[in-house]
Design an enzyme around this catalytic site. Structure first.
Site, PDB file in Angstrom:
ATOM      1  N   GLU A 164      40.281  37.127  44.527  1.00 43.01           N
ATOM      2  CA  GLU A 164      39.422  36.803  43.511  1.00 43.01           C
ATOM      3  C   GLU A 164      38.142  37.737  43.290  1.00 43.01           C
ATOM      4  O   GLU A 164      37.102  37.119  43.272  1.00 43.01           O
ATOM      5  CB  GLU A 164      39.117  35.330  43.695  1.00 43.01           C
ATOM      6  CG  GLU A 164      40.143  34.364  43.608  1.00 43.01           C
ATOM      7  CD  GLU A 164      40.852  34.128  41.973  1.00 43.01           C
ATOM      8  OE1 GLU A 164      41.694  33.841  42.031  1.00 43.01           O
ATOM      9  OE2 GLU A 164      40.265  34.628  41.102  1.00 43.01           O
TER      10      GLU A 164
HETATM   11  C1  FAD Z   1      47.499  37.916  49.185  1.00 44.32           C
HETATM   12  C2  FAD Z   1      46.898  38.701  47.918  1.00 44.32           C
HETATM   13  C3  FAD Z   1      46.981  38.002  46.579  1.00 44.32           C
HETATM   14  C4  FAD Z   1      46.634  38.441  45.502  1.00 44.32           C
HETATM   15  N1  FAD Z   1      46.791  37.615  44.388  1.00 44.32           N
HETATM   16  C5  FAD Z   1      46.244  38.289  43.108  1.00 44.32           C
HETATM   17  C6  FAD Z   1      46.634  37.674  42.087  1.00 44.32           C
HETATM   18  O1  FAD Z   1      47.319  36.606  41.939  1.00 44.32           O
HETATM   19  N2  FAD Z   1      46.174  38.310  40.881  1.00 44.32           N
HETATM   20  C7  FAD Z   1      45.106  39.456  40.980  1.00 44.32           C
HETATM   21  O2  FAD Z   1      44.991  39.846  39.720  1.00 44.32           O
HETATM   22  N3  FAD Z   1      45.044  39.878  41.863  1.00 44.32           N
HETATM   23  C8  FAD Z   1      45.725  39.621  43.317  1.00 44.32           C
HETATM   24  N4  FAD Z   1      45.236  40.165  44.409  1.00 44.32           N
HETATM   25  C9  FAD Z   1      44.467  41.337  44.342  1.00 44.32           C
HETATM   26  C10 FAD Z   1      43.013  41.226  44.792  1.00 44.32           C
HETATM   27  O3  FAD Z   1      42.328  40.611  43.848  1.00 44.32           O
HETATM   28  C11 FAD Z   1      42.354  42.483  45.003  1.00 44.32           C
HETATM   29  O4  FAD Z   1      43.155  43.023  46.257  1.00 44.32           O
HETATM   30  C12 FAD Z   1      41.104  42.631  45.340  1.00 44.32           C
HETATM   31  O5  FAD Z   1      40.178  42.143  44.154  1.00 44.32           O
HETATM   32  C13 FAD Z   1      40.302  43.736  45.845  1.00 44.32           C
HETATM   33  O6  FAD Z   1      40.936  44.902  45.088  1.00 44.32           O
HETATM   34  P1  FAD Z   1      41.550  46.112  45.461  1.00 44.32           P
HETATM   35  O7  FAD Z   1      42.460  45.670  46.663  1.00 44.32           O
HETATM   36  O8  FAD Z   1      41.786  47.113  44.687  1.00 44.32           O
HETATM   37  O9  FAD Z   1      40.223  46.714  46.449  1.00 44.32           O
HETATM   38  P2  FAD Z   1      39.377  48.150  46.309  1.00 44.32           P
HETATM   39  O10 FAD Z   1      38.804  47.733  44.832  1.00 44.32           O
HETATM   40  O11 FAD Z   1      40.296  49.220  46.544  1.00 44.32           O
HETATM   41  O12 FAD Z   1      38.079  47.664  47.125  1.00 44.32           O
HETATM   42  C14 FAD Z   1      38.096  48.310  48.582  1.00 44.32           C
HETATM   43  C15 FAD Z   1      36.905  48.042  49.311  1.00 44.32           C
HETATM   44  O13 FAD Z   1      35.934  48.821  48.420  1.00 44.32           O
HETATM   45  C16 FAD Z   1      34.908  47.814  48.106  1.00 44.32           C
HETATM   46  N5  FAD Z   1      34.357  48.323  46.917  1.00 44.32           N
HETATM   47  C17 FAD Z   1      34.772  48.560  45.711  1.00 44.32           C
HETATM   48  N6  FAD Z   1      34.024  48.635  44.764  1.00 44.32           N
HETATM   49  C18 FAD Z   1      32.724  48.549  45.343  1.00 44.32           C
HETATM   50  C19 FAD Z   1      31.401  48.338  44.942  1.00 44.32           C
HETATM   51  N7  FAD Z   1      31.105  48.870  43.595  1.00 44.32           N
HETATM   52  N8  FAD Z   1      30.561  48.274  45.532  1.00 44.32           N
HETATM   53  C20 FAD Z   1      30.722  48.106  46.868  1.00 44.32           C
HETATM   54  N9  FAD Z   1      31.974  48.036  47.523  1.00 44.32           N
HETATM   55  C21 FAD Z   1      32.877  48.008  46.698  1.00 44.32           C
HETATM   56  C22 FAD Z   1      35.529  46.496  48.048  1.00 44.32           C
HETATM   57  O14 FAD Z   1      34.616  45.574  48.313  1.00 44.32           O
HETATM   58  C23 FAD Z   1      36.683  46.658  49.352  1.00 44.32           C
HETATM   59  O15 FAD Z   1      35.873  46.082  50.533  1.00 44.32           O
HETATM   60  C24 FAD Z   1      45.911  39.532  45.472  1.00 44.32           C
HETATM   61  C25 FAD Z   1      45.578  40.384  46.790  1.00 44.32           C
HETATM   62  C26 FAD Z   1      46.217  39.733  47.801  1.00 44.32           C
HETATM   63  C27 FAD Z   1      46.101  40.601  49.193  1.00 44.32           C
END
Ligand code: FAD
Length: 265
Positions: A164
């Site tokens: 989220e």
């Molecule tokens: C079990 C599970 C269920 C999920 N269910 C859903 C779902 O139902 N629907 C859906 O849409 N998504 C879902 N997701 C996806 C989830 O919302 C994303 O994994 C999450 O939003 C983080 O995005 P990312 O994995 O691309 O991380 P990234 O964007 O790659 O982030 C990596 C790290 O960098 C940090 N970061 C990135 N940008 C910044 C910034 N500007 N400033 C500071 N720090 C930053 C992040 O905080 C994090 O620590 C799910 C994920 C999991 C693991």
């Protein structure tokens, strides 16, 4: 995709998607309270049964501190969630249920709570995070063993700081949206920041005197609010427009040479 399956207006799907995220963040926060209570109950049950140095470990101050902190965390999380859902309910109750634009109005009203939804997401997931760590600690070595629920609670809690929108992203939303609303005059934040900055520049002021049962708590809260406003003012003096995070609000907020907070372009 058949045209009759269209939801809302063409080109405005992101409003629906972002609002789903707002509600999702609120619900995530409420859900973590269930996880917190479950881990809390199991932690206390174990602590009452575990005897060390001829006493149940609940007799030790450092164990009591973990239980007290965790209980206070749950209480604060519940208070946040109830307060916000009460405000959302009250706002939606004002809507005319037969109005043709009911969906759009509902969407707009929920969107107004985007900051609160992000605050709930961050606060509640981090409350759960601290709590499962404390409860696992109460289990000592057994906390690390899969047969005990503390291990599963600890592992399951972790995802809440990620999905989220990660807590980092939600923190950016809290700051960015608050500043954006302050710029738009929807929040009277700028005059409040200015008052505190002026107060600090004028030198030491006497501590605010309050009376009544919660006088100390009121005084602490008042100081915490002033500190937050001061930090917001100092950050805007140092970083200017960049303090307002969302791109669309960049350039709206700056500090003049006289160090007063002013509206920009
Ligand atoms: C079990 C599970 C269920 C999920 N269910 C859903 C779902 O139902 N629907 C859906 O849409 N998504 C879902 N997701 C996806 C989830 O919302 C994303 O994994 C999450 O939003 C983080 O995005 P990312 O994995 O691309 O991380 P990234 O964007 O790659 O982030 C990596 C790290 O960098 C940090 N970061 C990135 N940008 C910044 C910034 N500007 N400033 C500071 N720090 C930053 C992040 O905080 C994090 O620590 C799910 C994920 C999991 C693991």
């Amino acid at each position: 995709m058949p045209v009759e399956n269209l939801l809302g207006e063409v080109g405005k799907g992101h409003h629906i998607a972002f609002n789903i995220l707002n509600v999702g963040r609120y619900k995530l926060g409420a859900g973590t309270i269930g996880g917190s209570k479950y881990a809390f109950r199991n932690g206390i049950r174990y602590a009452k049964e575990r005897i060390a140095f001829s006493k149940p470990i609940t007799a030790f101050g450092l164990v009591q501190e973990k239980i007290a902190d965790s209980g206070a965390g749950i209480f604060a999380a519940k208070s946040l969630v109830y307060r916000v859902v009460g405000a959302i309910d009250a706002s939606l109750a004002e809507l005319d249920k037969s109005a043709p634009n009911l969906t759009q109005e509902t969407q707009k009203r929920i969107e107004k709570f985007a900051v609160e939804c992000s605050i709930i997401k961050v606060w509640c997931s981090e409350t759960l995070d601290r709590l499962v760590d404390q409860m696992l600690q109460l289990h000592g070595g057994y906390g690390y063993v899969e047969e005990y629920s503390a291990e599963r609670s600890y592992r399951d809690a972790r995802i809440n700081k990620i999905f989220e929108g990660t807590n980092e992203i939600n923190r950016l939303i809290i700051t960015g949206w608050m500043m954006k609303r302050a710029m738009q005059g929807q929040l009277v934040l700028l005059p409040a920041i200015q008052r505190v900055m002026d107060e600090v520049m004028a030198g030491p002021t006497p501590r605010e005197e309050r009376t009544g049962e919660l006088a100390d708590q009121h005084a602490l809260l008042a100081s915490a609010k002033k500190l937050s406003l001061f930090c917001a003012g100092a950050a805007s003096q140092k970083y200017g427009a960049a303090v307002s995070i969302p791109r669309q609000s960049r350039g709206l907020y700056c500090v003049s040479r006289s160090k007063r907070l002013v509206r920009g372009r």
